[in-house]
Scaffold this active site. Structure first.
Site, mmCIF file in Angstrom:
data_model
loop_
_atom_site.group_PDB
_atom_site.id
_atom_site.type_symbol
_atom_site.label_atom_id
_atom_site.label_comp_id
_atom_site.label_asym_id
_atom_site.label_seq_id
_atom_site.Cartn_x
_atom_site.Cartn_y
_atom_site.Cartn_z
ATOM 1 N N ASP A 29 0.853 -1.192 0.000
ATOM 2 C CA ASP A 29 0.000 0.000 0.000
ATOM 3 C C ASP A 29 0.893 1.247 0.000
ATOM 4 O OD1 ASP A 29 -3.216 0.555 0.970
ATOM 5 O OD2 ASP A 29 -1.790 2.223 1.117
ATOM 6 N N HIS A 96 -12.113 -1.393 -7.114
ATOM 7 C CA HIS A 96 -11.642 -2.702 -7.603
ATOM 8 C C HIS A 96 -11.396 -3.520 -6.341
ATOM 9 C CE1 HIS A 96 -8.891 -5.062 -10.573
ATOM 10 N NE2 HIS A 96 -8.785 -5.681 -9.395
ATOM 11 N N HIS A 98 -10.308 -5.335 -3.257
ATOM 12 C CA HIS A 98 -8.964 -5.497 -2.679
ATOM 13 C C HIS A 98 -9.088 -5.853 -1.210
ATOM 14 C CE1 HIS A 98 -10.073 -1.228 -2.491
ATOM 15 N NE2 HIS A 98 -9.416 -1.160 -1.336
#
Ligand code: 5GP
Ligand code: ZN
Length: 112
Positions: A29, A96, A98
């Site tokens: 991240d 999306h 995750h």
């Protein structure tokens, strides 16, 4: 379709790779919230956990098979937290699917 994590999965936008297989891609991240903060995404576009269906759940199963391997690669011997934010109330900022893998320290008990 203009999707940040599709572009990351394709290598069109750079990221720090942790793990990759046919179905999923894991990367660091950009704004880590723990000593280990890795994101796992399907290579195919799935908008969120709320869009998981009979058609795409096999891919999600493959992600869950990858998660213990990623945790091991990251040295998470003492546990970790797995989070998937969904939609506006869940504060999902990238559309999306995750999963956040957070660890490397004792995390706060409070989750919300
Ligand atoms: P969400 O808020 O949707 O659950 O999580 C999205 C995560 O993606 C955030 O933790 C954010 O820091 C991370 N992120 C957003 N843009 C990028 C990027 O371009 N590269 C990487 N590596 N992480 C990103
Ligand atoms: Zn996408």
């Amino acid at each position: 379709m203009d999707c940040l994590f599709c572009a990351i999965a394709k290598g069109e936008i750079p990221s720090t790779k942790v793990y990759e297989d046919e179905f999923c891609y894991a990367f660091k991240d950009i704004h880590p919230q723990a000593p280990v903060h890795t994101l796992v995404i399907p290579k195919a576009h799935i908008p969120s956990a709320d869009a998981v269906s009979e058609e795409n759940s096999a891919t999600v199963a493959r992600i869950f098979e990858a998660i213990p391997k990623i945790a091991k690669l990251e040295g998470l011997k003492n546990g970790y937290r797995l989070i998937s934010n969904v939609g506006e109330d869940g504060c999902q900022s990238v559309g999306h699917l995750h999963f956040h893998i957070l660890g490397g320290k004792k995390l706060p008990e409070q989750m919300s």
